[in-house]
Design an enzyme around this catalytic site. Structure first.
Site, PDB file in Angstrom:
ATOM      1  CB  SER A  14      -0.910   0.020   1.222  1.00 62.31           C
ATOM      2  OG  SER A  14      -1.571   1.269   1.276  1.00 62.31           O
ATOM      3  CE  LYS A  66     -11.438  -1.029  -0.779  1.00 62.82           C
ATOM      4  NZ  LYS A  66     -11.318  -0.338  -2.059  1.00 62.82           N
ATOM      5  CG  ASN A  87     -12.707   3.938   0.556  1.00 58.47           C
ATOM      6  OD1 ASN A  87     -13.699   4.563   0.915  1.00 58.47           O
ATOM      7  ND2 ASN A  87     -11.767   4.469  -0.184  1.00 58.47           N
ATOM      8  CG  ASP A 102     -12.680   2.872  -3.291  1.00 57.51           C
ATOM      9  OD1 ASP A 102     -11.569   3.443  -3.218  1.00 57.51           O
ATOM     10  OD2 ASP A 102     -12.937   1.814  -2.685  1.00 57.51           O
ATOM     11  CB  ALA A 135     -18.600  -9.060 -10.770  1.00 54.36           C
ATOM     12  CB  VAL A 138     -12.930  -2.163  -6.409  1.00 53.44           C
ATOM     13  CG1 VAL A 138     -12.543  -2.709  -7.768  1.00 53.44           C
ATOM     14  CG2 VAL A 138     -12.753  -0.656  -6.360  1.00 53.44           C
ATOM     15  CB  THR A 163     -17.130 -16.508 -11.240  1.00 53.69           C
ATOM     16  OG1 THR A 163     -15.761 -16.909 -11.320  1.00 53.69           O
ATOM     17  CG2 THR A 163     -17.924 -17.546 -10.475  1.00 53.69           C
TER      18      THR A 163
HETATM   19  P1  ATR Z   1     -12.300  -9.059  -4.389  1.00 58.12           P
HETATM   20  O1  ATR Z   1     -11.901  -7.764  -5.039  1.00 58.12           O
HETATM   21  O2  ATR Z   1     -13.753  -9.107  -4.101  1.00 58.12           O
HETATM   22  O3  ATR Z   1     -11.447  -9.438  -3.214  1.00 58.12           O
HETATM   23  P2  ATR Z   1     -10.835 -10.714  -6.172  1.00 58.12           P
HETATM   24  O4  ATR Z   1     -10.635 -12.127  -5.838  1.00 58.12           O
HETATM   25  O5  ATR Z   1      -9.700  -9.782  -5.963  1.00 58.12           O
HETATM   26  O6  ATR Z   1     -12.129 -10.212  -5.448  1.00 58.12           O
HETATM   27  O7  ATR Z   1     -11.278 -10.653  -7.690  1.00 58.12           O
HETATM   28  C1  ATR Z   1     -11.602  -9.462  -8.273  1.00 58.12           C
HETATM   29  C2  ATR Z   1     -12.099  -9.724  -9.676  1.00 58.12           C
HETATM   30  O8  ATR Z   1     -11.029 -10.246 -10.473  1.00 58.12           O
HETATM   31  C3  ATR Z   1     -13.234 -10.721  -9.789  1.00 58.12           C
HETATM   32  O9  ATR Z   1     -14.139 -10.192 -10.717  1.00 58.12           O
HETATM   33  C4  ATR Z   1     -12.569 -11.961 -10.331  1.00 58.12           C
HETATM   34  O10 ATR Z   1     -13.383 -12.779 -11.133  1.00 58.12           O
HETATM   35  P3  ATR Z   1     -14.166 -14.045 -10.512  1.00 58.12           P
HETATM   36  O11 ATR Z   1     -15.418 -13.500  -9.921  1.00 58.12           O
HETATM   37  O12 ATR Z   1     -14.402 -14.920 -11.686  1.00 58.12           O
HETATM   38  O13 ATR Z   1     -13.245 -14.664  -9.501  1.00 58.12           O
HETATM   39  C5  ATR Z   1     -11.539 -11.340 -11.214  1.00 58.12           C
HETATM   40  N1  ATR Z   1     -10.453 -12.265 -11.576  1.00 58.12           N
HETATM   41  C6  ATR Z   1      -9.451 -12.693 -10.804  1.00 58.12           C
HETATM   42  N2  ATR Z   1      -8.623 -13.509 -11.492  1.00 58.12           N
HETATM   43  C7  ATR Z   1      -9.125 -13.586 -12.764  1.00 58.12           C
HETATM   44  C8  ATR Z   1      -8.713 -14.252 -13.974  1.00 58.12           C
HETATM   45  N3  ATR Z   1      -7.607 -14.989 -14.022  1.00 58.12           N
HETATM   46  N4  ATR Z   1      -9.469 -14.076 -15.076  1.00 58.12           N
HETATM   47  C9  ATR Z   1     -10.574 -13.319 -15.048  1.00 58.12           C
HETATM   48  N5  ATR Z   1     -11.014 -12.647 -13.956  1.00 58.12           N
HETATM   49  C10 ATR Z   1     -10.310 -12.787 -12.819  1.00 58.12           C
END
Ligand code: ATR
Length: 278
Positions: A14, A66, A87, A102, A135, A138, A163
Protein backbone atom coordinates in the site's frame (compact mmCIF):
# COMPACT_ATOMS: atom_id res chain seq x y z
CA UNK A 1 -0.53 11.76 18.52
CA UNK A 2 -3.48 11.45 16.13
CA UNK A 3 -3.31 8.00 14.62
CA UNK A 4 -4.46 6.92 11.16
CA UNK A 5 -4.19 3.50 9.54
CA UNK A 6 -4.83 1.65 6.33
CA UNK A 7 -5.93 -1.89 7.15
CA UNK A 8 -5.89 -4.84 4.76
CA UNK A 9 -4.38 -8.23 4.10
CA UNK A 10 -1.91 -8.19 2.41
CA UNK A 11 -0.98 -4.55 2.99
CA UNK A 12 2.80 -4.40 2.35
CA UNK A 13 2.40 -2.76 -1.06
CA UNK A 14 0.00 0.00 0.00
CA UNK A 15 1.20 3.49 -0.89
CA UNK A 16 -1.49 5.19 1.21
CA UNK A 17 0.88 5.93 4.14
CA UNK A 18 3.31 7.81 1.90
CA UNK A 19 0.50 9.85 0.34
CA UNK A 20 -1.25 10.76 3.59
CA UNK A 21 1.96 11.41 5.56
CA UNK A 22 3.11 13.70 2.73
CA UNK A 23 -0.12 15.69 3.01
CA UNK A 24 0.01 15.69 6.83
CA UNK A 25 3.45 17.25 6.66
CA UNK A 26 2.48 19.69 3.90
CA UNK A 27 -0.56 20.93 5.83
CA UNK A 28 1.41 21.05 9.11
CA UNK A 29 -0.50 18.36 10.95
CA UNK A 30 2.61 17.52 12.96
CA UNK A 31 0.57 15.67 15.58
CA UNK A 32 -0.75 13.16 13.00
CA UNK A 33 0.69 9.92 11.71
CA UNK A 34 -0.58 7.35 9.17
CA UNK A 35 0.61 3.72 9.11
CA UNK A 36 -0.28 0.47 7.41
CA UNK A 37 -1.56 -2.42 9.50
CA UNK A 38 -1.94 -6.03 8.41
CA UNK A 39 -5.05 -7.35 10.13
CA UNK A 40 -7.28 -10.43 10.29
CA UNK A 41 -11.06 -10.52 10.18
CA UNK A 42 -11.16 -11.03 13.96
CA UNK A 43 -9.41 -7.65 14.50
CA UNK A 44 -12.06 -5.54 12.74
CA UNK A 45 -14.32 -5.13 15.77
CA UNK A 46 -11.46 -3.80 17.91
CA UNK A 47 -10.40 -1.31 15.25
CA UNK A 48 -13.87 0.19 15.15
CA UNK A 49 -13.86 0.22 18.96
CA UNK A 50 -10.52 2.10 18.92
CA UNK A 51 -12.07 4.76 16.69
CA UNK A 52 -15.04 5.02 19.03
CA UNK A 53 -12.65 5.52 21.96
CA UNK A 54 -10.54 8.10 20.10
CA UNK A 55 -7.44 5.91 20.04
CA UNK A 56 -7.57 6.11 16.25
CA UNK A 57 -8.83 9.13 14.27
CA UNK A 58 -9.16 7.70 10.77
CA UNK A 59 -8.86 4.42 8.90
CA UNK A 60 -8.75 3.39 5.27
CA UNK A 61 -10.03 -0.10 4.61
CA UNK A 62 -8.79 -2.14 1.70
CA UNK A 63 -8.99 -5.67 0.27
CA UNK A 64 -10.47 -7.96 1.60
CA UNK A 65 -12.32 -6.02 4.33
CA UNK A 66 -14.41 -3.38 2.51
CA UNK A 67 -17.60 -5.37 2.98
CA UNK A 68 -16.61 -7.35 6.08
CA UNK A 69 -16.20 -4.17 8.15
CA UNK A 70 -19.86 -3.17 7.67
CA UNK A 71 -21.46 -5.11 10.59
CA UNK A 72 -19.28 -3.24 13.12
CA UNK A 73 -20.20 0.29 12.00
CA UNK A 74 -22.82 2.61 13.50
CA UNK A 75 -23.68 4.26 10.20
CA UNK A 76 -22.71 4.42 6.54
CA UNK A 77 -22.86 7.22 4.02
CA UNK A 78 -25.23 6.80 1.08
CA UNK A 79 -22.63 5.56 -1.39
CA UNK A 80 -21.30 2.98 1.07
CA UNK A 81 -24.85 1.80 1.64
CA UNK A 82 -25.62 1.48 -2.07
CA UNK A 83 -22.33 -0.19 -2.97
CA UNK A 84 -22.00 -2.26 0.23
CA UNK A 85 -18.36 -1.22 0.20
CA UNK A 86 -16.55 0.91 2.80
CA UNK A 87 -13.02 2.25 2.40
CA UNK A 88 -12.88 5.08 4.97
CA UNK A 89 -13.79 5.21 8.67
CA UNK A 90 -14.23 8.24 10.90
CA UNK A 91 -16.09 9.15 14.09
CA UNK A 92 -18.72 11.87 13.93
CA UNK A 93 -20.83 12.75 16.99
CA UNK A 94 -19.93 9.51 18.79
CA UNK A 95 -20.82 7.34 15.82
CA UNK A 96 -18.29 5.43 13.73
CA UNK A 97 -19.25 6.08 10.15
CA UNK A 98 -18.18 4.12 7.06
CA UNK A 99 -17.67 6.09 3.86
CA UNK A 100 -17.01 5.05 0.30
CA UNK A 101 -14.58 7.46 -1.38
CA UNK A 102 -13.68 5.03 -4.19
CA UNK A 103 -16.82 5.85 -6.12
CA UNK A 104 -16.33 9.63 -5.87
CA UNK A 105 -12.63 9.23 -6.63
CA UNK A 106 -13.44 7.40 -9.85
CA UNK A 107 -16.22 9.87 -10.69
CA UNK A 108 -13.84 12.82 -10.30
CA UNK A 109 -11.28 11.12 -12.54
CA UNK A 110 -13.78 10.40 -15.30
CA UNK A 111 -15.46 13.81 -15.21
CA UNK A 112 -11.99 15.37 -15.51
CA UNK A 113 -11.41 13.13 -18.54
CA UNK A 114 -14.60 14.53 -20.12
CA UNK A 115 -13.61 18.08 -19.10
CA UNK A 116 -16.76 18.53 -17.00
CA UNK A 117 -17.69 18.90 -13.34
CA UNK A 118 -19.62 16.24 -11.43
CA UNK A 119 -22.79 18.33 -11.52
CA UNK A 120 -22.51 19.20 -15.21
CA UNK A 121 -22.16 15.57 -16.19
CA UNK A 122 -25.19 14.46 -14.20
CA UNK A 123 -27.48 17.38 -15.11
CA UNK A 124 -26.81 17.20 -18.82
CA UNK A 125 -25.85 13.63 -19.55
CA UNK A 126 -24.76 12.61 -23.02
CA UNK A 127 -25.78 9.07 -23.90
CA UNK A 128 -22.74 6.93 -23.13
CA UNK A 129 -22.29 3.18 -22.78
CA UNK A 130 -19.63 1.64 -20.51
CA UNK A 131 -18.16 -1.85 -20.36
CA UNK A 132 -16.87 -3.20 -17.02
CA UNK A 133 -14.71 -6.30 -16.70
CA UNK A 134 -14.94 -8.01 -13.31
CA UNK A 135 -17.41 -8.18 -10.43
CA UNK A 136 -15.09 -8.07 -7.40
CA UNK A 137 -15.06 -5.91 -4.30
CA UNK A 138 -14.37 -2.60 -6.00
CA UNK A 139 -16.73 -3.04 -8.96
CA UNK A 140 -19.84 -1.78 -7.13
CA UNK A 141 -18.10 1.59 -6.60
CA UNK A 142 -17.40 1.86 -10.31
CA UNK A 143 -20.99 0.98 -11.23
CA UNK A 144 -22.23 3.59 -8.74
CA UNK A 145 -20.23 6.40 -10.31
CA UNK A 146 -21.04 5.35 -13.88
CA UNK A 147 -24.75 5.32 -13.03
CA UNK A 148 -24.34 8.90 -11.84
CA UNK A 149 -22.59 9.83 -15.10
CA UNK A 150 -25.30 8.14 -17.18
CA UNK A 151 -27.93 10.10 -15.23
CA UNK A 152 -31.22 10.24 -17.06
CA UNK A 153 -29.70 9.41 -20.46
CA UNK A 154 -30.29 6.09 -22.20
CA UNK A 155 -26.68 4.91 -21.69
CA UNK A 156 -26.02 1.42 -20.37
CA UNK A 157 -23.49 -0.31 -18.14
CA UNK A 158 -22.41 -3.68 -19.50
CA UNK A 159 -20.66 -6.03 -17.06
CA UNK A 160 -18.78 -9.21 -17.77
CA UNK A 161 -17.21 -11.45 -15.15
CA UNK A 162 -15.45 -14.82 -15.39
CA UNK A 163 -17.65 -16.33 -12.68
CA UNK A 164 -21.30 -15.69 -13.47
CA UNK A 165 -22.59 -16.02 -9.93
CA UNK A 166 -20.45 -13.06 -8.80
CA UNK A 167 -21.89 -10.97 -11.63
CA UNK A 168 -25.38 -12.06 -10.55
CA UNK A 169 -24.61 -10.78 -7.02
CA UNK A 170 -23.64 -7.40 -8.46
CA UNK A 171 -26.86 -7.26 -10.47
CA UNK A 172 -28.83 -7.71 -7.25
CA UNK A 173 -27.32 -4.43 -6.02
CA UNK A 174 -27.67 -2.71 -9.40
CA UNK A 175 -30.59 -4.22 -11.35
CA UNK A 176 -30.06 -1.83 -14.29
CA UNK A 177 -26.70 -3.29 -15.33
CA UNK A 178 -26.61 -5.63 -18.32
CA UNK A 179 -24.59 -8.82 -17.88
CA UNK A 180 -22.67 -10.42 -20.74
CA UNK A 181 -20.95 -13.74 -20.95
CA UNK A 182 -17.19 -13.69 -20.19
CA UNK A 183 -15.26 -13.29 -23.44
CA UNK A 184 -18.13 -11.58 -25.32
CA UNK A 185 -18.30 -7.87 -26.15
CA UNK A 186 -21.28 -5.48 -25.85
CA UNK A 187 -23.21 -5.08 -29.10
CA UNK A 188 -22.81 -1.28 -29.00
CA UNK A 189 -19.98 1.25 -28.98
CA UNK A 190 -18.66 1.77 -25.46
CA UNK A 191 -16.97 5.03 -24.40
CA UNK A 192 -14.79 3.35 -21.80
CA UNK A 193 -13.81 -0.24 -21.00
CA UNK A 194 -12.83 -0.54 -17.36
CA UNK A 195 -10.77 -3.38 -15.92
CA UNK A 196 -11.82 -3.95 -12.31
CA UNK A 197 -10.37 -7.47 -12.10
CA UNK A 198 -7.17 -8.23 -10.25
CA UNK A 199 -5.64 -9.47 -13.51
CA UNK A 200 -2.59 -7.31 -14.24
CA UNK A 201 -1.28 -6.94 -10.70
CA UNK A 202 1.40 -9.42 -11.73
CA UNK A 203 3.36 -8.13 -14.69
CA UNK A 204 2.65 -11.11 -16.98
CA UNK A 205 -1.06 -11.46 -16.14
CA UNK A 206 -3.34 -11.52 -19.15
CA UNK A 207 -7.12 -11.44 -19.42
CA UNK A 208 -7.00 -13.63 -22.54
CA UNK A 209 -10.19 -12.26 -24.07
CA UNK A 210 -10.77 -10.38 -27.31
CA UNK A 211 -11.03 -6.66 -26.64
CA UNK A 212 -10.45 -5.39 -30.15
CA UNK A 213 -12.99 -2.54 -30.41
CA UNK A 214 -13.50 0.92 -31.93
CA UNK A 215 -10.35 3.05 -31.62
CA UNK A 216 -12.24 5.87 -29.85
CA UNK A 217 -12.81 3.69 -26.80
CA UNK A 218 -10.77 4.61 -23.71
CA UNK A 219 -9.24 1.65 -21.87
CA UNK A 220 -9.15 2.31 -18.14
CA UNK A 221 -7.43 0.03 -15.62
CA UNK A 222 -7.99 0.47 -11.88
CA UNK A 223 -4.53 -0.99 -11.34
CA UNK A 224 -1.78 1.65 -11.09
CA UNK A 225 1.11 -0.60 -10.10
CA UNK A 226 2.38 -1.83 -12.55
CA UNK A 227 1.77 1.40 -14.44
CA UNK A 228 0.89 -0.34 -17.68
CA UNK A 229 -0.86 -3.70 -17.43
CA UNK A 230 -1.14 -5.91 -20.50
CA UNK A 231 -4.78 -4.78 -20.72
CA UNK A 232 -3.52 -1.20 -21.26
CA UNK A 233 -0.47 -2.11 -23.30
CA UNK A 234 -2.43 -4.20 -25.81
CA UNK A 235 -5.02 -1.43 -26.16
CA UNK A 236 -2.31 1.19 -26.71
CA UNK A 237 -0.70 -0.96 -29.40
CA UNK A 238 -4.09 -1.28 -31.12
CA UNK A 239 -4.34 2.53 -31.16
CA UNK A 240 -6.73 3.16 -28.28
CA UNK A 241 -6.35 5.76 -25.53
CA UNK A 242 -5.43 4.33 -22.12
CA UNK A 243 -5.40 5.46 -18.49
CA UNK A 244 -4.31 3.69 -15.30
CA UNK A 245 -5.77 3.89 -11.79
CA UNK A 246 -3.32 6.47 -10.45
CA UNK A 247 -5.68 9.46 -10.42
CA UNK A 248 -8.57 7.45 -8.98
CA UNK A 249 -6.28 6.31 -6.17
CA UNK A 250 -5.19 9.88 -5.46
CA UNK A 251 -8.73 11.22 -5.68
CA UNK A 252 -10.12 8.67 -3.24
CA UNK A 253 -7.23 9.49 -0.86
CA UNK A 254 -7.93 13.22 -1.22
CA UNK A 255 -11.60 12.75 -0.30
CA UNK A 256 -10.70 10.52 2.69
CA UNK A 257 -8.15 13.11 3.92
CA UNK A 258 -10.79 15.81 3.63
CA UNK A 259 -13.31 13.68 5.58
CA UNK A 260 -10.86 13.36 8.48
CA UNK A 261 -9.23 16.78 8.58
CA UNK A 262 -11.53 19.20 6.77
CA UNK A 263 -8.58 20.05 4.51
CA UNK A 264 -8.89 19.39 0.77
CA UNK A 265 -5.31 18.44 -0.10
CA UNK A 266 -3.81 19.34 -3.44
CA UNK A 267 -2.83 16.58 -5.85
CA UNK A 268 0.49 18.24 -6.62
CA UNK A 269 3.53 17.02 -8.58
CA UNK A 270 5.19 15.76 -5.40
CA UNK A 271 2.35 13.43 -4.49
CA UNK A 272 2.15 12.11 -8.05
CA UNK A 273 5.92 11.49 -7.87
CA UNK A 274 5.39 9.26 -4.82
CA UNK A 275 3.37 6.89 -6.99
CA UNK A 276 5.62 7.26 -10.03
CA UNK A 277 8.78 6.44 -8.10
CA UNK A 278 7.48 3.31 -6.50
P1 ATR B 1 -12.30 -9.06 -4.39
O1 ATR B 1 -11.90 -7.76 -5.04
O2 ATR B 1 -13.75 -9.11 -4.10
O3 ATR B 1 -11.45 -9.44 -3.21
P2 ATR B 1 -10.84 -10.71 -6.17
O4 ATR B 1 -10.64 -12.13 -5.84
O5 ATR B 1 -9.70 -9.78 -5.96
O6 ATR B 1 -12.13 -10.21 -5.45
O7 ATR B 1 -11.28 -10.65 -7.69
C1 ATR B 1 -11.60 -9.46 -8.27
C2 ATR B 1 -12.10 -9.72 -9.68
O8 ATR B 1 -11.03 -10.25 -10.47
C3 ATR B 1 -13.23 -10.72 -9.79
O9 ATR B 1 -14.14 -10.19 -10.72
C4 ATR B 1 -12.57 -11.96 -10.33
O10 ATR B 1 -13.38 -12.78 -11.13
P3 ATR B 1 -14.17 -14.04 -10.51
O11 ATR B 1 -15.42 -13.50 -9.92
O12 ATR B 1 -14.40 -14.92 -11.69
O13 ATR B 1 -13.25 -14.66 -9.50
C5 ATR B 1 -11.54 -11.34 -11.21
N1 ATR B 1 -10.45 -12.27 -11.58
C6 ATR B 1 -9.45 -12.69 -10.80
N2 ATR B 1 -8.62 -13.51 -11.49
C7 ATR B 1 -9.12 -13.59 -12.76
C8 ATR B 1 -8.71 -14.25 -13.97
N3 ATR B 1 -7.61 -14.99 -14.02
N4 ATR B 1 -9.47 -14.08 -15.08
C9 ATR B 1 -10.57 -13.32 -15.05
N5 ATR B 1 -11.01 -12.65 -13.96
C10 ATR B 1 -10.31 -12.79 -12.82
Amino acid sequence: MKKYYVIGNPIEHSLSPQIHNYWMKKYQLGDSNYEKKNVEKKDLKQIVEDIRNDKIVGVNVTVPFKKLIIPYLDEMDKVAEVTQSVNTLHKVKNKVIGYNTDSLGFLKTITNYYGLTNTQINMNPTKRDFFILGAGGVTSSIVDSLQYIIGKSQGMIWVSNRTKKNADQLKKLFPKIELIEWGKKPPVFCDIIINTTSVGLKKNDNLNIDLNVDKRTLFYDLIYNPKETNFLKDARLRGNKTMNGQMMFLNQAKIAFNTWTGISPEIDDEVIKILDND
